[in-house]
Design a protein around this motif. Structure first.
Motif, PDB file in Angstrom:
ATOM      1  N   HIS A 144       9.909  22.893   3.413  1.00  8.05           N
ATOM      2  CA  HIS A 144       8.750  23.918   3.956  1.00  8.05           C
ATOM      3  C   HIS A 144       7.474  23.879   2.855  1.00  8.05           C
ATOM      4  O   HIS A 144       6.555  25.189   3.556  1.00  8.05           O
ATOM      5  N   LEU A 145       7.819  23.976   2.047  1.00  6.18           N
ATOM      6  CA  LEU A 145       6.800  25.042   1.158  1.00  6.18           C
ATOM      7  C   LEU A 145       5.798  24.345   0.509  1.00  6.18           C
ATOM      8  O   LEU A 145       5.866  23.186  -0.145  1.00  6.18           O
ATOM      9  N   LYS A 146       4.093  24.636   0.626  1.00  4.79           N
ATOM     10  CA  LYS A 146       2.931  24.131   0.553  1.00  4.79           C
ATOM     11  C   LYS A 146       3.022  23.596  -0.753  1.00  4.79           C
ATOM     12  O   LYS A 146       2.782  24.446  -2.179  1.00  4.79           O
ATOM     13  N   ASN A 147       2.602  22.574  -0.683  1.00  2.00           N
ATOM     14  CA  ASN A 147       1.763  21.877  -2.597  1.00  2.00           C
ATOM     15  C   ASN A 147       3.022  22.063  -3.732  1.00  2.00           C
ATOM     16  O   ASN A 147       1.617  22.585  -3.845  1.00  2.00           O
ATOM     17  N   GLN A 148       4.071  21.896  -3.340  1.00  2.00           N
ATOM     18  CA  GLN A 148       4.940  22.357  -4.239  1.00  2.00           C
ATOM     19  C   GLN A 148       4.652  21.524  -5.652  1.00  2.00           C
ATOM     20  O   GLN A 148       4.980  22.113  -6.808  1.00  2.00           O
ATOM     21  N   ILE A 149       4.635  20.576  -5.284  1.00  2.13           N
ATOM     22  CA  ILE A 149       4.914  19.015  -6.442  1.00  2.13           C
ATOM     23  C   ILE A 149       3.421  18.345  -6.415  1.00  2.13           C
ATOM     24  O   ILE A 149       3.368  17.795  -5.401  1.00  2.13           O
ATOM     25  N   GLY A 150       3.192  18.902  -7.717  1.00  2.00           N
ATOM     26  CA  GLY A 150       1.335  17.834  -7.834  1.00  2.00           C
ATOM     27  C   GLY A 150       1.068  17.522  -9.183  1.00  2.00           C
ATOM     28  O   GLY A 150       1.431  18.405  -9.846  1.00  2.00           O
ATOM     29  N   VAL A 151      -0.053  16.788  -8.738  1.00  2.00           N
ATOM     30  CA  VAL A 151      -0.872  16.760 -10.766  1.00  2.00           C
ATOM     31  C   VAL A 151      -2.691  16.641  -9.881  1.00  2.00           C
ATOM     32  O   VAL A 151      -3.147  17.262  -9.036  1.00  2.00           O
ATOM     33  N   ILE A 152      -3.245  17.711 -10.986  1.00  2.00           N
ATOM     34  CA  ILE A 152      -4.692  17.002 -11.198  1.00  2.00           C
ATOM     35  C   ILE A 152      -5.366  16.638 -11.368  1.00  2.00           C
ATOM     36  O   ILE A 152      -5.164  15.681 -12.765  1.00  2.00           O
ATOM     37  N   LYS A 153      -5.807  15.721 -10.513  1.00  2.00           N
ATOM     38  CA  LYS A 153      -6.615  13.659 -11.389  1.00  2.00           C
ATOM     39  C   LYS A 153      -7.641  13.528 -10.260  1.00  2.00           C
ATOM     40  O   LYS A 153      -7.179  13.137  -8.451  1.00  2.00           O
ATOM     41  N   ASN A 154      -8.930  13.356 -10.474  1.00  5.09           N
ATOM     42  CA  ASN A 154     -10.199  13.465  -9.287  1.00  5.09           C
ATOM     43  C   ASN A 154      -9.247  11.400  -9.483  1.00  5.09           C
ATOM     44  O   ASN A 154      -9.153  10.429  -9.742  1.00  5.09           O
ATOM     45  N   PRO A 155      -9.758  11.024  -7.722  1.00  7.30           N
ATOM     46  CA  PRO A 155     -10.110   9.775  -7.670  1.00  7.30           C
ATOM     47  C   PRO A 155     -11.370   9.681  -8.375  1.00  7.30           C
ATOM     48  O   PRO A 155     -12.269   9.340  -8.500  1.00  7.30           O
ATOM     49  N   LEU A 156     -11.070   7.867  -8.257  1.00  6.85           N
ATOM     50  CA  LEU A 156     -12.121   7.195  -8.912  1.00  6.85           C
ATOM     51  C   LEU A 156     -13.519   7.576  -8.413  1.00  6.85           C
ATOM     52  O   LEU A 156     -14.204   7.389  -8.817  1.00  6.85           O
ATOM     53  N   ALA A 157     -13.841   7.510  -6.666  1.00 10.91           N
ATOM     54  CA  ALA A 157     -14.760   8.149  -6.013  1.00 10.91           C
ATOM     55  C   ALA A 157     -14.096   8.206  -4.612  1.00 10.91           C
ATOM     56  O   ALA A 157     -13.215   8.023  -3.647  1.00 10.91           O
ATOM     57  N   VAL A 158     -14.780   9.278  -4.068  1.00 12.41           N
ATOM     58  CA  VAL A 158     -15.007   9.681  -2.389  1.00 12.41           C
ATOM     59  C   VAL A 158     -15.814   9.008  -1.772  1.00 12.41           C
ATOM     60  O   VAL A 158     -17.535   9.392  -1.882  1.00 12.41           O
ATOM     61  N   PHE A 159     -15.617   8.619  -0.296  1.00 12.58           N
ATOM     62  CA  PHE A 159     -16.924   8.290   0.898  1.00 12.58           C
ATOM     63  C   PHE A 159     -16.202   9.375   1.939  1.00 12.58           C
ATOM     64  O   PHE A 159     -15.168   9.088   2.280  1.00 12.58           O
ATOM     65  N   VAL A 160     -17.301   9.969   2.064  1.00 18.03           N
ATOM     66  CA  VAL A 160     -18.169  11.088   3.678  1.00 18.03           C
ATOM     67  C   VAL A 160     -18.174   9.993   4.464  1.00 18.03           C
ATOM     68  O   VAL A 160     -19.633  10.235   3.979  1.00 18.03           O
ATOM     69  N   PHE A 161     -17.615   9.641   5.816  1.00 17.56           N
ATOM     70  CA  PHE A 161     -18.477   9.245   6.517  1.00 17.56           C
ATOM     71  C   PHE A 161     -18.349  10.354   7.849  1.00 17.56           C
ATOM     72  O   PHE A 161     -16.900   9.932   8.435  1.00 17.56           O
ATOM     73  N   ILE A 162     -19.542  10.661   8.658  1.00 24.53           N
ATOM     74  CA  ILE A 162     -19.796  11.509   9.533  1.00 24.53           C
ATOM     75  C   ILE A 162     -18.405  10.861  11.065  1.00 24.53           C
ATOM     76  O   ILE A 162     -17.977  11.702  11.832  1.00 24.53           O
ATOM     77  N   GLU A 163     -19.158   9.472  11.588  1.00 20.89           N
ATOM     78  CA  GLU A 163     -18.684   9.134  12.287  1.00 20.89           C
ATOM     79  C   GLU A 163     -16.870   8.974  12.716  1.00 20.89           C
ATOM     80  O   GLU A 163     -16.591   9.308  14.286  1.00 20.89           O
ATOM     81  N   PHE A 164     -16.141   9.146  11.486  1.00 23.20           N
ATOM     82  CA  PHE A 164     -15.309   9.239  11.743  1.00 23.20           C
ATOM     83  C   PHE A 164     -14.284  10.537  12.564  1.00 23.20           C
ATOM     84  O   PHE A 164     -12.964  10.510  12.716  1.00 23.20           O
ATOM     85  N   LEU A 165     -15.774  11.628  12.256  1.00 25.69           N
ATOM     86  CA  LEU A 165     -14.801  12.667  13.556  1.00 25.69           C
ATOM     87  C   LEU A 165     -14.718  12.280  14.157  1.00 25.69           C
ATOM     88  O   LEU A 165     -13.785  13.408  15.385  1.00 25.69           O
ATOM     89  N   LYS A 166     -15.060  11.228  14.865  1.00 27.43           N
ATOM     90  CA  LYS A 166     -15.284  11.719  16.752  1.00 27.43           C
ATOM     91  C   LYS A 166     -13.479  11.094  16.899  1.00 27.43           C
ATOM     92  O   LYS A 166     -13.530  10.725  17.981  1.00 27.43           O
ATOM     93  N   THR A 167     -13.239  10.432  16.081  1.00 30.01           N
ATOM     94  CA  THR A 167     -11.765   9.691  16.469  1.00 30.01           C
ATOM     95  C   THR A 167     -10.852  11.427  16.673  1.00 30.01           C
ATOM     96  O   THR A 167      -9.417  10.885  16.735  1.00 30.01           O
TER      97      THR A 167
END
Length: 358
Positions: A144-167
């Protein structure tokens, strides 16, 4: 189209972003394209992506259960196995189409499969658009402990499409709104004030607000990518907020809180502690608390709840040498980091939250 160009982790936002996605896919010539979705984005978002933007490409789909409870190593193991079964190699691409759980977990899976394959994030929730879209944090919870396992690595790119908010249901949009309010607290009182007019039914203004939050977070992580100082401000309200979220997640007698709902409580508490410890103006404490409690339902805490939440603080990732470190504010945009706060003040903060009159 709004653009933040980087060597890795470029962010594109707007209706024209899909041409850029197609350019990247054609340029990289990936051996295999796999899209990671959850049950909700498979139903509501994947058809739009397939029909309008990826129809010329061949790809496979991996679906995971929706929800924070499935942001685990066990889920990662299943995804790793499915990638292997699909014949994914080091020149494969994983596209993470979903909210923060999908992008966090998918980024971690991609960063570790075959010692690292490329991944692209397409956030579909407001929370993921303004928070998980920038900074390269990928990972999963430990129990139940948040985000205890992980790495920092940027994705190749990020695409933000506002229309998805309608879902999204209203509760999920409200959850993401909390992170935007946090950006106002840590960076700009003017932005905080403008957010009072935030309305996700207005696509044009929604995109402008989201892009402002993305720019604020990008400026922070660009200056401090490995969280040595400034980037810790992005955890404002999260020390107690994550502990609250974890406690409600593990306790069968409690209704699970969405991330933003827990962080909203955490920010009220942090503002009170900031007023006590760092002189955050009393008038602004009262005004911001009124804002939070007008947006988010008040959460009930008894004495036992508070004690158990305080116990969970020891797992916060900002802690050093046994000290529980808080990010606090002297005022909007004026932060102090690594502040130790005694339990008495934390109890007082919960009492303030409980008894505050709107």
């Amino acid at each position: 189209m709004h653009t933040i160009e980087k060597e890795r982790g470029s962010v594109y936002c707007g209706a024209a972003i899909w041409d850029r996605l197609i350019e990247i896919l054609e340029e990289k010539k990936f051996s295999k394209i796999v899209i990671l979705v959850d049950e909700n984005t498979k139903k509501h978002c994947l058809p739009l992506l397939k029909k309008n933007h990826l129809s010329k490409f061949t790809f496979k789909t991996i679906c995971i259960p929706a929800g924070e409870a499935h942001k685990t190593i066990a889920t990662c193991t299943k995804v790793w196995q499915q990638l292997s079964d699909l014949g994914a190699d080091r020149n494969s691409l994983l596209i993470n189409l979903g909210g923060g759980v999908v992008t966090d977990l998918g980024g971690f899976v991609a960063s570790t499969f075959k010692r690292g394959i490329e991944f692209i994030n397409i956030p579909t929730s407001l929370l993921a658009m303004v928070d998980a879209s920038v900074g390269g944090k990928n990972g999963v919870d430990l129990g139940h402990l948040k985000n205890q396992i992980g790495v920092i690595k940027n994705p190749l790119a990020v695409f933000v499409f506002i229309e998805f908010l309608k879902t999204l249901p209203k509760s999920e949009r409200r959850s993401g709104y909390a992170e935007m309010l946090k950006h106002g607290l840590i960076a700009s009182e003017e932005y905080w004030e403008s957010l009072k007019d935030f309305d996700t039914t207005n696509t044009e203004t929604t995109e402008a607000f989201i892009w402002e939050s993305i720019k604020i977070k990008n400026e922070v992580v660009t200056k401090d990518p490995t969280e040595k100082g400034l980037r810790k401000t992005l955890n404002y309200g999260h020390t107690l907020g994550h502990a609250i979220e974890s406690y409600f997640l593990e306790n069968p007698e409690k209704a699970t809180l969405l991330h933003g709902e827990a962080i909203a409580v955490g920010m009220v508490l942090a503002n009170y502690i900031s007023a006590e410890k760092e002189g955050f103006p009393q008038q602004k404490l009262l005004a911001t608390t009124t804002t939070f409690l007008s947006i988010y339902n008040r959460v009930a805490f008894n004495q036992t709840d508070v004690e158990e939440i305080i116990k969970l603080l020891k797992f916060d990732k900002k802690n050093t040498n046994g000290n529980i470190n808080f990010v606090l504010l002297e005022d909007f945009g004026k932060y102090v980091i690594d502040k130790v706060v005694d339990n008495t003040v934390i109890h007082q903060a919960f009492a303030f939250y409980k008894n505050f009159k709107i």
